[in-house]
Design a protein around this motif. Structure first.
Motif, PDB file in Angstrom:
ATOM      1  N   ILE A  12      -8.064  -2.264  -7.242  1.00  0.00           N
ATOM      2  CA  ILE A  12      -7.017  -1.311  -6.914  1.00  0.00           C
ATOM      3  C   ILE A  12      -6.445  -0.103  -7.775  1.00  0.00           C
ATOM      4  O   ILE A  12      -6.470  -0.499  -9.041  1.00  0.00           O
ATOM      5  N   GLN A  38       0.650  -1.631  -7.917  1.00  0.00           N
ATOM      6  CA  GLN A  38       1.126  -2.065  -6.719  1.00  0.00           C
ATOM      7  C   GLN A  38       2.305  -2.741  -6.941  1.00  0.00           C
ATOM      8  O   GLN A  38       3.143  -3.224  -8.700  1.00  0.00           O
ATOM      9  N   GLN A  41       0.881  -3.666 -13.406  1.00  0.00           N
ATOM     10  CA  GLN A  41       1.577  -3.368 -11.655  1.00  0.00           C
ATOM     11  C   GLN A  41       2.728  -2.884 -11.898  1.00  0.00           C
ATOM     12  O   GLN A  41       3.195  -3.623 -13.614  1.00  0.00           O
ATOM     13  N   ASP A  60       4.822  -3.133  -2.180  1.00  0.00           N
ATOM     14  CA  ASP A  60       3.446  -2.798  -1.142  1.00  0.00           C
ATOM     15  C   ASP A  60       3.349  -4.428  -0.657  1.00  0.00           C
ATOM     16  O   ASP A  60       2.294  -4.874  -0.221  1.00  0.00           O
ATOM     17  N   VAL A  61       3.123  -5.499  -1.890  1.00  0.00           N
ATOM     18  CA  VAL A  61       2.795  -6.718  -1.821  1.00  0.00           C
ATOM     19  C   VAL A  61       3.855  -7.455  -2.195  1.00  0.00           C
ATOM     20  O   VAL A  61       4.728  -7.779  -3.451  1.00  0.00           O
ATOM     21  N   GLN A  73       1.327  -6.951   2.420  1.00  0.00           N
ATOM     22  CA  GLN A  73       0.932  -7.833   2.288  1.00  0.00           C
ATOM     23  C   GLN A  73       1.580  -9.047   1.798  1.00  0.00           C
ATOM     24  O   GLN A  73       2.579  -8.654   0.889  1.00  0.00           O
ATOM     25  N   VAL A 119      -4.050  -9.530  -4.733  1.00  0.00           N
ATOM     26  CA  VAL A 119      -3.290  -9.005  -5.149  1.00  0.00           C
ATOM     27  C   VAL A 119      -3.762  -7.137  -4.395  1.00  0.00           C
ATOM     28  O   VAL A 119      -4.296  -6.648  -5.563  1.00  0.00           O
ATOM     29  N   GLY A 120      -3.060  -6.234  -3.543  1.00  0.00           N
ATOM     30  CA  GLY A 120      -3.448  -5.344  -3.257  1.00  0.00           C
ATOM     31  C   GLY A 120      -5.005  -5.491  -2.270  1.00  0.00           C
ATOM     32  O   GLY A 120      -5.092  -4.528  -2.712  1.00  0.00           O
ATOM     33  N   ARG A 121      -4.977  -6.440  -2.274  1.00  0.00           N
ATOM     34  CA  ARG A 121      -6.511  -6.061  -1.393  1.00  0.00           C
ATOM     35  C   ARG A 121      -6.551  -5.707   0.098  1.00  0.00           C
ATOM     36  O   ARG A 121      -5.607  -5.502   1.128  1.00  0.00           O
TER      37      ARG A 121
END
Length: 225
Positions: A4, A8, A30, A67-68, A108, A198-200
Protein backbone atom coordinates in the motif's frame (compact mmCIF):
# COMPACT_ATOMS: atom_id res chain seq x y z
CA UNK A 1 4.05 -5.25 5.06
CA UNK A 2 1.94 -5.04 1.94
CA UNK A 3 2.66 -2.59 -0.87
CA UNK A 4 0.00 0.00 0.00
CA UNK A 5 1.63 3.26 -1.14
CA UNK A 6 -0.07 5.68 1.25
CA UNK A 7 0.25 5.29 5.03
CA UNK A 8 -2.84 3.74 6.57
CA UNK A 9 -4.65 5.45 9.43
CA UNK A 10 -4.86 2.61 11.93
CA UNK A 11 -6.82 2.51 15.19
CA UNK A 12 -5.50 -0.21 17.51
CA UNK A 13 -6.66 -1.66 20.81
CA UNK A 14 -4.50 -4.17 22.65
CA UNK A 15 -1.05 -2.65 22.07
CA UNK A 16 0.16 -3.88 25.49
CA UNK A 17 -0.90 -7.50 24.95
CA UNK A 18 0.91 -10.56 23.67
CA UNK A 19 0.06 -9.95 20.01
CA UNK A 20 -0.30 -6.17 20.07
CA UNK A 21 3.14 -5.62 21.59
CA UNK A 22 4.66 -7.48 18.63
CA UNK A 23 2.35 -5.85 16.08
CA UNK A 24 2.90 -2.17 16.93
CA UNK A 25 6.60 -2.11 15.95
CA UNK A 26 5.66 -3.62 12.58
CA UNK A 27 3.40 -0.65 11.86
CA UNK A 28 6.12 2.00 11.72
CA UNK A 29 5.48 4.19 8.71
CA UNK A 30 1.72 3.97 9.28
CA UNK A 31 -0.43 6.56 11.06
CA UNK A 32 -1.14 4.64 14.23
CA UNK A 33 -3.59 5.62 16.97
CA UNK A 34 -3.52 3.35 20.01
CA UNK A 35 -6.35 3.38 22.53
CA UNK A 36 -5.22 1.99 25.87
CA UNK A 37 -5.94 1.89 29.58
CA UNK A 38 -2.34 2.89 30.34
CA UNK A 39 0.41 4.60 28.38
CA UNK A 40 2.56 2.06 26.60
CA UNK A 41 3.12 2.92 22.96
CA UNK A 42 6.61 3.85 21.83
CA UNK A 43 7.35 6.99 19.85
CA UNK A 44 7.36 7.02 16.05
CA UNK A 45 6.46 9.64 13.43
CA UNK A 46 2.70 9.75 12.94
CA UNK A 47 1.93 7.70 16.05
CA UNK A 48 -0.50 8.83 18.74
CA UNK A 49 -1.88 7.31 21.92
CA UNK A 50 -5.05 8.10 23.84
CA UNK A 51 -5.32 6.75 27.37
CA UNK A 52 -8.48 6.10 29.35
CA UNK A 53 -10.98 3.44 30.49
CA UNK A 54 -12.01 1.09 27.72
CA UNK A 55 -15.59 2.32 28.04
CA UNK A 56 -14.25 5.65 26.74
CA UNK A 57 -12.47 4.23 23.72
CA UNK A 58 -15.38 4.68 21.27
CA UNK A 59 -15.66 8.36 22.25
CA UNK A 60 -11.92 8.78 21.63
CA UNK A 61 -12.55 8.01 17.95
CA UNK A 62 -15.36 10.51 17.45
CA UNK A 63 -13.16 13.20 15.87
CA UNK A 64 -10.77 10.78 14.16
CA UNK A 65 -10.59 9.43 10.62
CA UNK A 66 -9.68 5.76 10.36
CA UNK A 67 -8.81 3.44 7.47
CA UNK A 68 -8.16 0.22 9.36
CA UNK A 69 -9.32 -0.92 12.80
CA UNK A 70 -7.24 -3.56 14.59
CA UNK A 71 -8.32 -5.34 17.78
CA UNK A 72 -5.85 -7.61 19.55
CA UNK A 73 -7.32 -7.15 23.02
CA UNK A 74 -8.10 -10.20 25.11
CA UNK A 75 -8.13 -11.14 28.76
CA UNK A 76 -7.63 -14.38 30.68
CA UNK A 77 -9.77 -16.22 33.17
CA UNK A 78 -7.00 -15.87 35.74
CA UNK A 79 -7.27 -12.09 35.47
CA UNK A 80 -11.06 -11.61 35.55
CA UNK A 81 -12.39 -14.78 37.19
CA UNK A 82 -15.95 -14.53 35.85
CA UNK A 83 -17.73 -14.80 32.52
CA UNK A 84 -19.44 -11.42 32.78
CA UNK A 85 -16.15 -9.52 32.78
CA UNK A 86 -14.72 -11.85 30.18
CA UNK A 87 -17.68 -11.08 27.90
CA UNK A 88 -17.37 -7.35 28.64
CA UNK A 89 -13.75 -7.30 27.46
CA UNK A 90 -13.43 -9.99 24.80
CA UNK A 91 -16.76 -9.29 23.15
CA UNK A 92 -18.33 -5.95 23.99
CA UNK A 93 -15.15 -3.85 24.18
CA UNK A 94 -14.10 -5.20 20.77
CA UNK A 95 -17.52 -4.66 19.19
CA UNK A 96 -17.94 -1.14 20.61
CA UNK A 97 -14.48 -0.18 19.36
CA UNK A 98 -15.16 -1.67 15.93
CA UNK A 99 -18.49 0.15 15.64
CA UNK A 100 -16.84 3.49 16.50
CA UNK A 101 -14.02 2.82 14.03
CA UNK A 102 -16.54 2.03 11.30
CA UNK A 103 -18.31 5.33 12.04
CA UNK A 104 -14.90 7.02 11.78
CA UNK A 105 -14.57 5.67 8.24
CA UNK A 106 -12.68 2.39 8.61
CA UNK A 107 -13.17 0.09 5.63
CA UNK A 108 -11.26 -2.84 7.14
CA UNK A 109 -11.30 -4.59 10.51
CA UNK A 110 -8.64 -7.06 11.65
CA UNK A 111 -9.56 -8.84 14.87
CA UNK A 112 -8.09 -11.66 16.96
CA UNK A 113 -10.55 -14.39 17.90
CA UNK A 114 -9.85 -18.03 18.73
CA UNK A 115 -9.70 -21.36 16.95
CA UNK A 116 -13.03 -23.19 17.17
CA UNK A 117 -14.98 -19.99 17.93
CA UNK A 118 -18.67 -20.87 17.62
CA UNK A 119 -21.84 -19.23 18.96
CA UNK A 120 -23.37 -22.70 19.28
CA UNK A 121 -20.47 -24.28 21.15
CA UNK A 122 -20.88 -25.89 24.56
CA UNK A 123 -17.84 -23.91 25.69
CA UNK A 124 -18.70 -20.49 27.12
CA UNK A 125 -15.33 -19.17 25.96
CA UNK A 126 -15.92 -20.24 22.36
CA UNK A 127 -19.49 -18.90 22.45
CA UNK A 128 -18.25 -15.44 23.47
CA UNK A 129 -15.65 -15.47 20.71
CA UNK A 130 -18.23 -16.64 18.18
CA UNK A 131 -20.69 -13.95 19.23
CA UNK A 132 -17.98 -11.32 18.89
CA UNK A 133 -17.20 -12.50 15.36
CA UNK A 134 -20.86 -12.35 14.33
CA UNK A 135 -21.28 -8.91 15.86
CA UNK A 136 -18.32 -7.31 14.10
CA UNK A 137 -19.19 -8.98 10.80
CA UNK A 138 -22.56 -7.20 10.88
CA UNK A 139 -21.15 -3.67 11.26
CA UNK A 140 -20.75 -2.90 7.58
CA UNK A 141 -16.99 -3.08 7.08
CA UNK A 142 -15.94 -3.61 3.48
CA UNK A 143 -13.40 -6.18 4.62
CA UNK A 144 -13.15 -8.14 7.87
CA UNK A 145 -10.15 -10.36 8.67
CA UNK A 146 -10.70 -12.70 11.61
CA UNK A 147 -7.59 -14.33 13.08
CA UNK A 148 -8.30 -17.70 14.69
CA UNK A 149 -4.99 -18.85 16.16
CA UNK A 150 -4.59 -21.91 18.33
CA UNK A 151 -3.08 -21.74 21.81
CA UNK A 152 -0.93 -18.62 21.89
CA UNK A 153 2.69 -18.98 22.92
CA UNK A 154 4.61 -16.03 24.31
CA UNK A 155 5.29 -14.14 27.51
CA UNK A 156 2.18 -13.06 29.42
CA UNK A 157 3.66 -12.98 32.88
CA UNK A 158 1.41 -13.99 35.77
CA UNK A 159 -1.83 -13.82 33.77
CA UNK A 160 -1.50 -17.34 32.43
CA UNK A 161 -3.42 -20.12 34.09
CA UNK A 162 -1.56 -23.25 35.19
CA UNK A 163 -3.33 -25.37 32.57
CA UNK A 164 -2.42 -22.86 29.88
CA UNK A 165 1.24 -22.84 30.95
CA UNK A 166 1.31 -26.63 30.91
CA UNK A 167 -0.28 -26.65 27.47
CA UNK A 168 2.41 -24.36 26.12
CA UNK A 169 5.16 -26.41 27.77
CA UNK A 170 3.82 -29.59 26.20
CA UNK A 171 2.91 -27.99 22.85
CA UNK A 172 5.88 -29.41 20.87
CA UNK A 173 4.64 -32.90 21.72
CA UNK A 174 0.91 -32.18 21.64
CA UNK A 175 1.14 -30.43 18.26
CA UNK A 176 1.98 -33.77 16.66
CA UNK A 177 -1.37 -35.26 17.62
CA UNK A 178 -3.96 -32.47 17.41
CA UNK A 179 -5.57 -30.80 14.37
CA UNK A 180 -3.54 -27.94 12.95
CA UNK A 181 -6.25 -25.39 13.72
CA UNK A 182 -5.82 -25.79 17.47
CA UNK A 183 -2.06 -26.26 17.63
CA UNK A 184 0.04 -23.78 19.62
CA UNK A 185 1.37 -20.80 17.68
CA UNK A 186 3.58 -17.87 18.66
CA UNK A 187 1.89 -14.54 19.29
CA UNK A 188 4.66 -12.91 17.28
CA UNK A 189 3.72 -15.02 14.25
CA UNK A 190 0.11 -13.84 14.50
CA UNK A 191 1.31 -10.22 14.70
CA UNK A 192 3.44 -10.66 11.58
CA UNK A 193 0.44 -12.04 9.72
CA UNK A 194 -1.80 -9.20 10.82
CA UNK A 195 0.74 -6.62 9.67
CA UNK A 196 0.59 -8.20 6.22
CA UNK A 197 -3.19 -7.76 6.10
CA UNK A 198 -3.28 -4.04 6.94
CA UNK A 199 -4.77 -2.11 4.04
CA UNK A 200 -5.31 -5.09 1.77
CA UNK A 201 -7.95 -4.63 -0.91
CA UNK A 202 -10.90 -6.95 -1.26
CA UNK A 203 -14.19 -7.44 0.47
CA UNK A 204 -16.09 -9.86 2.66
CA UNK A 205 -15.24 -11.76 5.81
CA UNK A 206 -12.09 -13.90 5.75
CA UNK A 207 -11.16 -16.29 8.55
CA UNK A 208 -7.48 -17.07 9.01
CA UNK A 209 -6.55 -20.25 10.88
CA UNK A 210 -3.05 -21.37 11.84
CA UNK A 211 -2.08 -22.47 8.33
CA UNK A 212 -3.09 -19.16 6.77
CA UNK A 213 -1.51 -17.21 9.62
CA UNK A 214 1.82 -18.98 9.19
CA UNK A 215 1.72 -18.42 5.42
CA UNK A 216 1.12 -14.70 5.86
CA UNK A 217 3.93 -14.46 8.42
CA UNK A 218 6.28 -16.32 6.09
CA UNK A 219 5.44 -13.87 3.31
CA UNK A 220 6.31 -11.03 5.69
CA UNK A 221 9.72 -12.59 6.26
CA UNK A 222 10.32 -12.92 2.53
CA UNK A 223 9.37 -9.25 2.04
CA UNK A 224 11.85 -8.12 4.70
CA UNK A 225 14.57 -10.27 3.18
Amino acid sequence: MNDISDPQRIALIGATGLIGSHLAPLLKGQKLLSLARRASLGQAPGWCEKVGPMERWPAMLEEETVDVAVATIGTTWAKVGNWEDFDRIDRHAVVNFARAARTAGARQLIVVSSSMADRDSKSRYLVIKGQMEADVASLGFERVDIMRPGLLRGERGKERRLKERLGILLSPLVNRFVPDKVRAIDGETVAQAMAQLVGRPGSGVTVHHNAEIRALAAAAGETRA
